[in-house]
Design a protein around this motif. Structure first.
Motif, PDB file in Angstrom:
ATOM      1  N   ARG A  41      52.029  42.171  31.371  1.00 51.32           N
ATOM      2  CA  ARG A  41      51.692  42.620  32.712  1.00 51.32           C
ATOM      3  C   ARG A  41      50.406  41.962  33.213  1.00 51.32           C
ATOM      4  O   ARG A  41      50.313  41.539  34.362  1.00 51.32           O
ATOM      5  CB  ARG A  41      51.557  44.143  32.738  1.00 51.32           C
ATOM      6  N   ILE A  42      49.396  41.825  32.339  1.00 55.23           N
ATOM      7  CA  ILE A  42      48.144  41.169  32.723  1.00 55.23           C
ATOM      8  C   ILE A  42      48.418  39.696  33.035  1.00 55.23           C
ATOM      9  O   ILE A  42      47.859  39.142  33.986  1.00 55.23           O
ATOM     10  CB  ILE A  42      47.078  41.328  31.625  1.00 55.23           C
ATOM     11  N   ALA A  43      49.284  39.051  32.266  1.00 54.26           N
ATOM     12  CA  ALA A  43      49.632  37.650  32.518  1.00 54.26           C
ATOM     13  C   ALA A  43      50.331  37.501  33.868  1.00 54.26           C
ATOM     14  O   ALA A  43      50.162  36.492  34.546  1.00 54.26           O
ATOM     15  CB  ALA A  43      50.523  37.114  31.406  1.00 54.26           C
ATOM     16  N   GLN A  44      51.086  38.505  34.262  1.00 50.97           N
ATOM     17  CA  GLN A  44      51.767  38.476  35.555  1.00 50.97           C
ATOM     18  C   GLN A  44      50.843  38.875  36.705  1.00 50.97           C
ATOM     19  O   GLN A  44      51.265  38.868  37.861  1.00 50.97           O
ATOM     20  CB  GLN A  44      52.970  39.419  35.544  1.00 50.97           C
ATOM     21  N   GLN A  45      49.595  39.261  36.373  1.00 50.32           N
ATOM     22  CA  GLN A  45      48.599  39.657  37.374  1.00 50.32           C
ATOM     23  C   GLN A  45      49.081  40.861  38.185  1.00 50.32           C
ATOM     24  O   GLN A  45      49.014  40.875  39.412  1.00 50.32           O
ATOM     25  CB  GLN A  45      48.281  38.480  38.307  1.00 50.32           C
ATOM     26  N   ARG A  46      49.567  41.891  37.481  1.00 49.92           N
ATOM     27  CA  ARG A  46      50.109  43.085  38.128  1.00 49.92           C
ATOM     28  C   ARG A  46      49.405  44.338  37.631  1.00 49.92           C
ATOM     29  O   ARG A  46      49.070  44.448  36.449  1.00 49.92           O
ATOM     30  CB  ARG A  46      51.598  43.232  37.818  1.00 49.92           C
TER      31      ARG A  46
END
Length: 152
Positions: A41-46
């Motif tokens: 989720r952090i990698a997806q910037q969400r």
């Protein structure tokens, strides 16, 4: 924090039915999966609710700055590494958080606090970018893993 208390009371009742070794095993697996989902989720910037992180504030151009020097890569690339995002488990519970100096950076972004941009630079109030939190998919994953451990 209310969602954490609700999850803890629901899961706590189910986990209390397991033997300590089985409880530790279940919590370890849940922690591993939660850690993986938080990283993704952090990698997806969400944020956990599915909304996108607020973008970085644009910097003014200066005469002596090289063109394109504003960092355009994804935020928090190093924070999501195993080295910094830690998971701890025991028979009583699990904890996922950040270790070392990056914990301060994570806290500032998690809660939208103020901090200095550089060591003697101006102070800036960062927008809240929720790094650790429960999404609906995380709750379902926890429920499924708990039920799988109870069935065995």
């Amino acid at each position: 924090m209310d969602e954490l208390n609700a999850l803890e009371s629901w899961a706590g009742a189910l986990l209390s039915k397991l033997a300590p070794a089985a409880r530790r095993s279940a919590l370890r697996e849940i922690a591993r999966e939660l850690q993986r989902s938080q990283r993704t989720r952090i990698a997806q910037q969400r944020n956990p609710d599915g909304s996108a992180y607020e973008k970085r504030k644009p910097r003014p151009k200066r005469l002596r700055d090289k063109a394109g020097r504003i960092k355009r890569a994804a935020m928090f690339a190093k924070l999501r590494q195993t080295r910094y995002m830690r998971a701890e488990t025991d028979a009583l519970g699990l904890a996922i958080g950040f270790a070392g100096r990056v914990a301060r950076v994570a806290r500032i972004h998690q809660f939208g606090e103020s901090d200095r941009v550089a060591s003697h630079g101006p102070e800036y109030k960062y927008p809240a970018r929720v790094l650790l939190g429960f999404s609906d998919a995380d709750r379902e994953m926890i429920r499924d893993l708990l039920l799988r451990h109870l069935a065995t």
